[in-house]
Design a protein around this motif. Structure first.
Motif, PDB file in Angstrom:
ATOM      1  N   THR A 427       0.869  -1.175   0.000  1.00 32.24           N
ATOM      2  CA  THR A 427       0.000   0.000   0.000  1.00 32.24           C
ATOM      3  C   THR A 427       0.901   1.218   0.000  1.00 32.24           C
ATOM      4  O   THR A 427       1.551   1.524   1.000  1.00 32.24           O
ATOM      5  CB  THR A 427      -0.916   0.016   1.234  1.00 32.24           C
ATOM      6  OG1 THR A 427      -1.704  -1.188   1.253  1.00 32.24           O
ATOM      7  CG2 THR A 427      -1.849   1.215   1.200  1.00 32.24           C
ATOM      8  N   LEU A 428       0.948   1.926  -1.129  1.00 34.52           N
ATOM      9  CA  LEU A 428       1.916   2.995  -1.328  1.00 34.52           C
ATOM     10  C   LEU A 428       1.240   4.318  -1.612  1.00 34.52           C
ATOM     11  O   LEU A 428       0.165   4.374  -2.234  1.00 34.52           O
ATOM     12  CB  LEU A 428       2.860   2.666  -2.491  1.00 34.52           C
ATOM     13  CG  LEU A 428       3.679   1.383  -2.384  1.00 34.52           C
ATOM     14  CD1 LEU A 428       4.474   1.177  -3.674  1.00 34.52           C
ATOM     15  CD2 LEU A 428       4.602   1.436  -1.186  1.00 34.52           C
ATOM     16  N   HIS A 429       1.885   5.389  -1.160  1.00 35.36           N
ATOM     17  CA  HIS A 429       1.456   6.726  -1.549  1.00 35.36           C
ATOM     18  C   HIS A 429       1.733   6.910  -3.040  1.00 35.36           C
ATOM     19  O   HIS A 429       2.700   6.374  -3.579  1.00 35.36           O
ATOM     20  CB  HIS A 429       2.217   7.770  -0.731  1.00 35.36           C
ATOM     21  CG  HIS A 429       1.680   9.157  -0.869  1.00 35.36           C
ATOM     22  ND1 HIS A 429       2.142  10.042  -1.831  1.00 35.36           N
ATOM     23  CD2 HIS A 429       0.712   9.819  -0.178  1.00 35.36           C
ATOM     24  CE1 HIS A 429       1.492  11.180  -1.711  1.00 35.36           C
ATOM     25  NE2 HIS A 429       0.623  11.078  -0.715  1.00 35.36           N
ATOM     26  N   TYR A 430       0.871   7.684  -3.718  1.00 34.85           N
ATOM     27  CA  TYR A 430       1.012   7.807  -5.174  1.00 34.85           C
ATOM     28  C   TYR A 430       2.370   8.378  -5.588  1.00 34.85           C
ATOM     29  O   TYR A 430       2.856   8.118  -6.695  1.00 34.85           O
ATOM     30  CB  TYR A 430      -0.116   8.662  -5.747  1.00 34.85           C
ATOM     31  CG  TYR A 430      -0.163  10.078  -5.237  1.00 34.85           C
ATOM     32  CD1 TYR A 430       0.699  11.051  -5.706  1.00 34.85           C
ATOM     33  CD2 TYR A 430      -1.092  10.464  -4.282  1.00 34.85           C
ATOM     34  CE1 TYR A 430       0.665  12.346  -5.246  1.00 34.85           C
ATOM     35  CE2 TYR A 430      -1.143  11.754  -3.800  1.00 34.85           C
ATOM     36  CZ  TYR A 430      -0.263  12.690  -4.282  1.00 34.85           C
ATOM     37  OH  TYR A 430      -0.306  13.982  -3.814  1.00 34.85           O
ATOM     38  N   VAL A 446       3.163  -9.121  -7.101  1.00 34.02           N
ATOM     39  CA  VAL A 446       2.933  -8.312  -5.905  1.00 34.02           C
ATOM     40  C   VAL A 446       1.832  -7.307  -6.230  1.00 34.02           C
ATOM     41  O   VAL A 446       1.986  -6.469  -7.126  1.00 34.02           O
ATOM     42  CB  VAL A 446       4.210  -7.572  -5.461  1.00 34.02           C
ATOM     43  CG1 VAL A 446       3.922  -6.696  -4.238  1.00 34.02           C
ATOM     44  CG2 VAL A 446       5.313  -8.573  -5.155  1.00 34.02           C
ATOM     45  N   SER A 447       0.726  -7.385  -5.509  1.00 31.90           N
ATOM     46  CA  SER A 447      -0.380  -6.460  -5.728  1.00 31.90           C
ATOM     47  C   SER A 447      -0.055  -5.098  -5.119  1.00 31.90           C
ATOM     48  O   SER A 447       0.592  -5.011  -4.075  1.00 31.90           O
ATOM     49  CB  SER A 447      -1.660  -7.018  -5.107  1.00 31.90           C
ATOM     50  OG  SER A 447      -2.737  -6.120  -5.285  1.00 31.90           O
ATOM     51  N   VAL A 448      -0.495  -4.028  -5.773  1.00 34.14           N
ATOM     52  CA  VAL A 448      -0.189  -2.665  -5.329  1.00 34.14           C
ATOM     53  C   VAL A 448      -1.490  -1.885  -5.179  1.00 34.14           C
ATOM     54  O   VAL A 448      -2.317  -1.852  -6.097  1.00 34.14           O
ATOM     55  CB  VAL A 448       0.742  -1.944  -6.322  1.00 34.14           C
ATOM     56  CG1 VAL A 448       1.028  -0.516  -5.843  1.00 34.14           C
ATOM     57  CG2 VAL A 448       2.036  -2.716  -6.501  1.00 34.14           C
ATOM     58  N   GLY A 466      -1.363   0.330 -14.813  1.00 33.60           N
ATOM     59  CA  GLY A 466      -1.715  -1.038 -14.480  1.00 33.60           C
ATOM     60  C   GLY A 466      -1.939  -1.290 -13.005  1.00 33.60           C
ATOM     61  O   GLY A 466      -1.926  -2.448 -12.571  1.00 33.60           O
ATOM     62  N   VAL A 467      -2.134  -0.237 -12.187  1.00 36.83           N
ATOM     63  CA  VAL A 467      -2.361  -0.416 -10.754  1.00 36.83           C
ATOM     64  C   VAL A 467      -3.674  -1.175 -10.533  1.00 36.83           C
ATOM     65  O   VAL A 467      -4.717  -0.783 -11.075  1.00 36.83           O
ATOM     66  CB  VAL A 467      -2.416   0.957 -10.048  1.00 36.83           C
ATOM     67  CG1 VAL A 467      -2.850   0.811  -8.604  1.00 36.83           C
ATOM     68  CG2 VAL A 467      -1.059   1.641 -10.129  1.00 36.83           C
TER      69      VAL A 467
END
Length: 594
Positions: A427-430, A446-448, A466-467
């Motif tokens: 879970t990442l900041h944009y 790896v799912s993002v 592709g997120v």
């Protein structure tokens, strides 16, 4: 005998009076001049241009930062302790300042194109200086309070760069008129060479700028991945108070496939949903427990927390400017909301057949449940009756104690670290999720999930990258984005880019040739044999000025001194701004009749 005729017929110059009057408070003709501007006024013009560029950057920043307005207000709240929408005065002052400086810039360019001397009025000088200093102080303040937000500028260029390039191309093409007028129509100097070389460098840089663009949406439409899933971040906080049951219901109604919430453990071990460290902002704790309003929320027991109102603050502060769109019934429901427990939220997720993403806030060491927070959270999951595979939580700690629950890391990791930890999602900041990184993570299964995504332009570039999923405060907005805002193949964009550059180059060359028209005509007609007064008189623009009149007089008396016969009569008529001579009474009468 010489017959004197008026050397100049004054014509109304309404537009020139308007330009010079507003810019320099020079409304009368005698107040204006076509002499070169002083170095002092040129310095003020540079200050004006600098203010315009800084305000353009500042306005663009706040335009793209709309995605994070609530984050900015929350940052200010954490510093000041008072919740206010600080974006309103910033946007208002930016709009007024940018409009004012832009207007002065337009007037200044009109001065240059009309050959008028720059003379900025002292009131405008104070206004320009005040605007510049205010903007600089704003930039410094934002860098101190919200420094991480500068990253959005680079992210936004992935969406706006092709359009900004067209705008920059049109601007430098238009400026070529002023540059050509300065370089071609004046006496040669070293400074002119510097101006010309600088302009050419800027022009070439703009022409080649697309080589550095990295836009995910420049791609073959057949390679577009499925639409990213939308996670309701604290529900739908633009439509209902965050982390309440009404907010989560609204998110599901607007197409959210998952729900995200912030979990805090109460003093008696009940997990409840609260983002802030205290209860001041989102409840009426200041009225119910005024002496404890600054106390950590986790030190309240569940009975005390449940007695608080968690909706009235939303109606009073209107954090997203959406309260006016609500019906009376919706406002009544919002006003009766209470703090939501984790069990209630997970039961809703289970009934809707969706999933949950939990941000666990660990209690401080002195908290009575500081050692049992994990078991308290696990108990709530089991009590809600939801499958553990549909629950993901952060942070990625105590992995050995987690059995069946999904865990995600909220930091950027290398593929090797992800494999070592056994993580399957991030879970990442944009600002941390570049197109290249996303592709690498997806290639390694790896799912993002990217957060916060509230604007269609950001959702579009993440879609093209592709997120798989995004976390949003505005599921109702992203729901209306059925396709990326723009999508273009590389071949199509290359055609537009090269065609635009060629058209611009042709226009620039044409402008320089047109501005050089008088010089070319002189050389072709052999006017180099004329006396200096005649050359200057023919080269000036067709506008009357004090200098032109002086040259006319010099030409008249130079001809008289050269020995005109007494029978020759000299007259000057304002035909297109040029001097004319008549020899003989018949020719003079004919011209007078004209």
């Amino acid at each position: 005998m010489v017959k004197h005729q008026p050397l100049q017929v004054y014509e109304k110059q309404v537009f020139v009076s308007f330009v010079t009057g507003i810019y320099g408070c020079r409304w009368k003709r005698y107040q204006r001049s076509q002499d070169d501007s002083s170095k002092w006024e040129c310095t003020w013009f540079v200050i004006l241009c600098s203010s315009f560029l800084l305000l353009l950057f500042w306005a663009y920043f706040w335009l793209v930062a709309q995605n994070d307005f609530n984050e900015f207000n929350w940052s200010v709240y954490n510093r000041s302790g008072e919740w206010r929408d600080e974006t309103i005065p910033i946007l208002a002052s930016t709009t007024v300042g940018f409009s004012y400086i832009t207007f002065l810039m337009i007037l200044a360019f009109f001065h240059i194109s009309l050959g008028q001397q720059l003379n900025l009025y002292w009131v405008h000088k104070i206004g320009v200086l005040a605007t510049l200093l205010t903007t600089i102080s704003g930039v410094v303040s934002v860098d101190d309070i919200w420094g991480d937000e500068w990253d959005i500028l680079l992210v936004s260029l992935q969406s706006t760069a092709p359009f900004l390039h067209i705008g920059a191309l049109a601007t430098v093409t238009a400026i070529s008129w002023l540059v050509a007028g300065y370089v071609v129509r004046r006496e040669r100097s070293n400074f002119q060479v510097v101006v010309l070389v600088t302009y050419i460098i800027i022009l070439v840089a703009v022409y080649l700028a697309p080589l550095s663009f990295n836009c995910p949406c420049i791609m073959d439409r057949h390679g577009l991945k499925p639409r990213p899933d939308i996670i309701g971040r604290r529900g739908a906080p633009m439509l209902a108070p965050e982390n309440t049951m009404l907010s989560f219901n609204r998110a599901l109604q607007h197409g959210a496939s998952s729900l995200e919430a912030d979990v805090t453990i109460s003093a008696d071990g009940i997990p409840f949903l609260m983002r802030d460290r205290t209860l001041r902002r989102t409840t009426d704790v200041s009225k119910v427990f005024p002496s404890r309003q600054n106390e950590d929320a986790s030190f309240f027991n569940w009975t005390e927390i449940r007695s608080l109102n968690a909706g009235q603050w939303f109606l009073e502060s209107d954090p997203y400017w959406t309260v006016d769109t609500l019906t009376a019934r919706e406002r009544s429901r919002i006003g009766n909301q209470t703090v939501c427990s984790l069990v209630e939220m997970l039961r809703l997720v289970s009934r809707s057949n969706s999933s949950a993403l939990l941000n666990i806030h660990k209690p401080p060491p002195e908290h009575p449940r500081s050692r049992n927070w994990f078991m308290d959270t696990l108990w709530a999951v089991q009590k809600a009756g939801i499958s553990q595979k549909r629950v993901t939580w952060t942070p990625d700690t105590d992995r050995g104690r987690v059995r069946g629950l999904q865990q995600t890391a909220n930091e950027k990791l290398s593929v090797e670290e992800i494999r070592q930890r056994g993580i399957t999602s991030l879970t990442l900041h944009y600002s941390k999720a570049s197109h290249k990184d996303v592709q690498e993570y997806l290639a390694n299964n790896v799912s993002v999930t990217v957060y916060p995504v509230n604007e269609p332009w950001l959702y579009s570039i993440l879609w093209c990258s592709g997120v798989p999923s995004v976390s949003s405060d505005a599921p109702q907005v992203l729901r209306k984005v059925p396709y990326p805002i723009w999508l273009m193949s590389q071949t199509a964009y290359d055609f537009i880019w090269i065609s635009s550059d060629l058209v611009s180059l042709a226009i620039v060359i044409g402008i320089f040739c047109f501005q050089n028209y008088h010089t070319i005509r002189w050389r072709m007609s052999g006017m180099q044999n004329y006396n200096p007064e005649q050359i200057m008189l023919s080269a000036v623009t067709r506008q009357t000025s004090r200098d032109v009149n002086i040259m006319k007089e010099k030409l008249i008396f130079s001809e008289l001194n050269n020995g005109l016969s007494s029978t020759e009569e000299l007259s000057l008529y304002p035909e297109n701004g040029y001097a004319r001579y008549s020899h003989g009474a018949a020719e003079q009468n004919a011209k007078r009749s004209w």
